[in-house]
Design a protein around this motif. Structure first.
Motif, PDB file in Angstrom:
ATOM      1  N   PHE A   7      32.088   6.939 -13.458  1.00  0.00           N
ATOM      2  CA  PHE A   7      32.405   8.793 -13.289  1.00  0.00           C
ATOM      3  C   PHE A   7      33.888   8.697 -12.537  1.00  0.00           C
ATOM      4  N   GLY A   8      33.891   7.443 -11.638  1.00  0.00           N
ATOM      5  CA  GLY A   8      35.457   7.117 -10.798  1.00  0.00           C
ATOM      6  C   GLY A   8      36.728   6.840 -11.782  1.00  0.00           C
ATOM      7  N   VAL A   9      36.123   7.033 -13.091  1.00  0.00           N
ATOM      8  CA  VAL A   9      36.884   6.055 -13.605  1.00  0.00           C
ATOM      9  C   VAL A   9      38.223   7.375 -13.988  1.00  0.00           C
ATOM     10  N   PHE A  10      37.284   8.048 -14.462  1.00  0.00           N
ATOM     11  CA  PHE A  10      38.213   9.667 -15.052  1.00  0.00           C
ATOM     12  C   PHE A  10      39.205   9.833 -13.967  1.00  0.00           C
ATOM     13  N   ARG A  11      38.599   9.778 -13.045  1.00  0.00           N
ATOM     14  CA  ARG A  11      40.032  10.961 -11.773  1.00  0.00           C
ATOM     15  C   ARG A  11      40.954   9.641 -11.674  1.00  0.00           C
ATOM     16  N   LEU A  12      41.060   8.020 -11.719  1.00  0.00           N
ATOM     17  CA  LEU A  12      41.208   7.286 -11.227  1.00  0.00           C
ATOM     18  C   LEU A  12      42.346   7.335 -11.904  1.00  0.00           C
ATOM     19  N   TYR A  13      42.297   7.313 -13.703  1.00  0.00           N
ATOM     20  CA  TYR A  13      43.476   6.933 -14.637  1.00  0.00           C
ATOM     21  C   TYR A  13      43.461   8.754 -15.042  1.00  0.00           C
ATOM     22  N   GLY A  14      43.373   9.210 -14.322  1.00  0.00           N
ATOM     23  CA  GLY A  14      44.022  11.054 -15.178  1.00  0.00           C
ATOM     24  C   GLY A  14      43.049  11.712 -16.008  1.00  0.00           C
ATOM     25  N   ASP A  15      42.187  10.752 -16.325  1.00  0.00           N
ATOM     26  CA  ASP A  15      41.573  11.890 -17.314  1.00  0.00           C
ATOM     27  C   ASP A  15      40.886  13.017 -17.107  1.00  0.00           C
ATOM     28  N   GLU A  16      40.779  14.050 -17.426  1.00  0.00           N
ATOM     29  CA  GLU A  16      40.041  14.693 -17.124  1.00  0.00           C
ATOM     30  C   GLU A  16      39.019  15.458 -17.918  1.00  0.00           C
ATOM     31  N   ALA A  17      38.178  14.358 -18.551  1.00  0.00           N
ATOM     32  CA  ALA A  17      37.181  14.831 -19.337  1.00  0.00           C
ATOM     33  C   ALA A  17      36.012  14.833 -18.765  1.00  0.00           C
ATOM     34  N   LEU A  18      35.787  14.555 -17.037  1.00  0.00           N
ATOM     35  CA  LEU A  18      34.796  14.927 -16.547  1.00  0.00           C
ATOM     36  C   LEU A  18      34.777  16.743 -15.838  1.00  0.00           C
ATOM     37  N   ASP A  19      35.812  16.411 -15.118  1.00  0.00           N
ATOM     38  CA  ASP A  19      36.336  18.501 -14.485  1.00  0.00           C
ATOM     39  C   ASP A  19      36.130  19.065 -15.707  1.00  0.00           C
ATOM     40  N   ASN A  20      36.685  18.740 -16.259  1.00  0.00           N
ATOM     41  CA  ASN A  20      36.672  19.809 -17.581  1.00  0.00           C
ATOM     42  C   ASN A  20      35.224  19.958 -18.081  1.00  0.00           C
ATOM     43  N   ALA A  21      34.258  19.275 -18.242  1.00  0.00           N
ATOM     44  CA  ALA A  21      32.616  19.712 -18.443  1.00  0.00           C
ATOM     45  C   ALA A  21      32.806  20.470 -17.223  1.00  0.00           C
ATOM     46  N   LEU A  22      32.976  20.046 -15.954  1.00  0.00           N
ATOM     47  CA  LEU A  22      32.109  20.538 -14.998  1.00  0.00           C
ATOM     48  C   LEU A  22      32.512  21.819 -15.004  1.00  0.00           C
ATOM     49  N   ASN A  23      33.713  22.143 -15.512  1.00  0.00           N
ATOM     50  CA  ASN A  23      34.287  23.712 -14.539  1.00  0.00           C
ATOM     51  C   ASN A  23      34.091  24.709 -16.121  1.00  0.00           C
ATOM     52  N   THR A  24      33.953  23.395 -17.149  1.00  0.00           N
ATOM     53  CA  THR A  24      32.975  24.923 -17.833  1.00  0.00           C
ATOM     54  C   THR A  24      31.430  24.814 -18.175  1.00  0.00           C
ATOM     55  N   PHE A  25      30.662  24.230 -17.151  1.00  0.00           N
ATOM     56  CA  PHE A  25      29.453  24.539 -17.071  1.00  0.00           C
ATOM     57  C   PHE A  25      29.536  25.954 -16.219  1.00  0.00           C
ATOM     58  N   VAL A  26      30.687  25.667 -15.134  1.00  0.00           N
ATOM     59  CA  VAL A  26      30.452  26.458 -13.618  1.00  0.00           C
ATOM     60  C   VAL A  26      30.487  28.006 -14.914  1.00  0.00           C
ATOM     61  N   LYS A  27      32.231  27.913 -15.413  1.00  0.00           N
ATOM     62  CA  LYS A  27      32.021  29.612 -16.191  1.00  0.00           C
ATOM     63  C   LYS A  27      30.864  30.034 -17.087  1.00  0.00           C
ATOM     64  N   LEU A  28      30.246  29.446 -18.101  1.00  0.00           N
ATOM     65  CA  LEU A  28      29.003  29.145 -18.639  1.00  0.00           C
ATOM     66  C   LEU A  28      27.674  30.288 -17.579  1.00  0.00           C
ATOM     67  N   LEU A  29      28.093  29.630 -16.691  1.00  0.00           N
ATOM     68  CA  LEU A  29      26.652  30.018 -15.571  1.00  0.00           C
ATOM     69  C   LEU A  29      27.401  31.167 -14.914  1.00  0.00           C
ATOM     70  N   LEU A  30      28.266  31.626 -14.685  1.00  0.00           N
ATOM     71  CA  LEU A  30      28.309  33.008 -15.164  1.00  0.00           C
ATOM     72  C   LEU A  30      28.879  33.933 -15.428  1.00  0.00           C
ATOM     73  N   SER A  31      28.448  33.425 -17.067  1.00  0.00           N
ATOM     74  CA  SER A  31      28.450  34.444 -17.662  1.00  0.00           C
ATOM     75  C   SER A  31      27.057  35.072 -17.994  1.00  0.00           C
ATOM     76  N   ILE A  32      26.035  34.244 -17.135  1.00  0.00           N
ATOM     77  CA  ILE A  32      24.775  34.349 -17.707  1.00  0.00           C
ATOM     78  C   ILE A  32      24.282  34.953 -16.268  1.00  0.00           C
ATOM     79  N   PRO A  33      23.685  36.763 -16.641  1.00  0.00           N
ATOM     80  CA  PRO A  33      22.825  37.723 -15.998  1.00  0.00           C
ATOM     81  C   PRO A  33      22.040  36.571 -15.196  1.00  0.00           C
ATOM     82  N   GLN A  34      21.692  36.594 -13.350  1.00  0.00           N
ATOM     83  CA  GLN A  34      21.294  35.617 -13.076  1.00  0.00           C
ATOM     84  C   GLN A  34      19.448  36.040 -13.315  1.00  0.00           C
ATOM     85  N   SER A  35      19.598  36.860 -13.661  1.00  0.00           N
ATOM     86  CA  SER A  35      17.670  37.119 -14.331  1.00  0.00           C
ATOM     87  C   SER A  35      17.306  37.034 -15.836  1.00  0.00           C
ATOM     88  N   ASP A  36      19.123  35.560 -16.466  1.00  0.00           N
ATOM     89  CA  ASP A  36      18.137  35.605 -17.586  1.00  0.00           C
ATOM     90  C   ASP A  36      17.643  34.033 -17.401  1.00  0.00           C
TER      91      ASP A  36
END
Length: 353
Positions: free
Chosen positions: A113-142
């Motif tokens: 995964f170091g390759v992505f940041r080394l070469y400016g590829d945003e694939a890893l960051d995009n996936a992780l940031n999408t995870f955060v957005k999805l998580l915040l959309s879920i009520p914690q009770s669910d």
């Protein structure tokens, strides 16, 4: 057989078609669920089947395509409104599969995964940031209400805490507090796998915190530098010390007074929690001792003394193992006492008073 399928659909042959299908029919589970499950299976390194040559880009390409699918589905499904009674089949099921896909890709050991940041590829960051957005959309009770969702979420969280702690340490305060709160809830879950996963995740977080605070001279130096974006991480916990304190109380309460089915797992983060909250732990201990019948107080004080006997202020393996042994004896003494005259459970009382 797997490689045959992989060669057929891999980029740039048919993956753009699958991605386009998700973009067009993101609101239709009949379309998105099979596509998401297909990718979740493709990135799964079951039985170490994903063994690419050293010069092969296939591992990176596979993750990039999975990242595109996760981001496309995630960003579209966030804007879809569904009835509450249909939230799981129409929305949360797809999110759960995305969590499973991301966990499998991150823990597959076939991508550097170091390759992505080394070469400016945003694939890893995009996936992780999408995870955060999805998580915040879920009520914690669910998170705990739907077993499959909770299983995939906590497995992914454990993977992130193990290998991507720097990412977690740079999250916005509200996100990190949400995650800590979900861990606190998971520690008392009926599902042993969820509880065990929360213990492992908590252990990674507490260990990271301890290293940042004490290996860099804190609190001995006022201007101690914390690398990797840890300053924000530490500021959140300084502003909300009650979060880790409550988790410490929860873990101690489960070990002392409940049917603890994963004592070893519980013991691993407990030592770090105690070392990070020594003053609070001492208050908690004194509160428990004072709440006991007079004839039990001396025994309880001795059990707490034995718990920390020989324990040093570090999280080295030898020290952890000794604490785990002490904790086993501590719990045995508590259980033996519970079989006799009543002994008071005051850990939860202290937290709610």
């Amino acid at each position: 057989m797997f490689y045959f399928l992989f060669e057929i659909i891999r980029y740039p042959n048919y993956t753009p078609i699958l991605l386009h299908a998700v973009e067009l029919w993101h609101h239709e589970p009949q379309v998105t669920t099979p596509v998401l499950k297909l990718f979740a299976e493709l990135v799964q390194n079951r039985s170490q089947r994903l063994q690419f040559d050293a010069s092969s880009p296939n591992g990176i390409l596979l993750f990039r395509e999975a990242s595109k699918i996760i981001c496309s589905y995630g960003n579209h499904i966030l804007n879809v409104e569904v009835p509450k009674d249909q939230i799981y089949p129409l929305k949360l099921k797809g999110i759960s599969i995305c969590f499973s896909m991301l966990k499998a890709a991150l823990c597959g050991s076939y991508v550097n995964f170091g390759v992505f940041r080394l070469y400016g590829d945003e694939a890893l960051d995009n996936a992780l940031n999408t995870f955060v957005k999805l998580l915040l959309s879920i009520p914690q009770s669910d998170l705990l209400h739907y077993p499959k969702l909770s299983a995939t979420y906590y497995l992914l969280l454990e993977c992130l805490a193990q290998d991507h702690m720097v990412f977690l340490s740079t999250l916005e305060p509200r996100v990190f507090l949400y995650i800590l709160s979900s861990i606190s809830e998971g520690l008392t879950a009926l599902d042993t796998m969820v509880c065990t996963g929360c213990c492992a995740t908590l252990d990674h977080i507490v260990t990271y915190l301890f290293k940042q605070l004490y290996q860099k001279g804190y609190p001995g130096r006022k201007n101690a530098v914390v690398p990797g974006g840890g300053e924000l991480f530490l500021q959140v916990l300084k502003q909300h010390p009650e979060i880790l304190q409550q988790i410490l109380s929860t873990v101690l309460n489960v070990i002392m007074f409940e049917d603890c089915r994963n004592q070893w797992s519980m013991s691993r983060p407990l030592l770090g929690l105690i070392l990070l909250n020594e003053e609070y732990f001492n208050q908690l201990r004194e509160n428990i001792i004072r709440s006991q019948p007079v004839d039990k107080q001396a025994a309880m004080a001795q059990w707490f003394e034995n718990l920390m006997n020989g324990i040093e202020r570090n999280l080295l393996t030898k020290n952890r193992d000794r604490f785990t042994q002490n904790l086993s004896m501590f719990r045995r003494d508590i259980n033996d006492a519970l079989k006799g005259p009543n002994i008071s459970n005051s850990v939860s009382d202290m937290m709610t008073s």
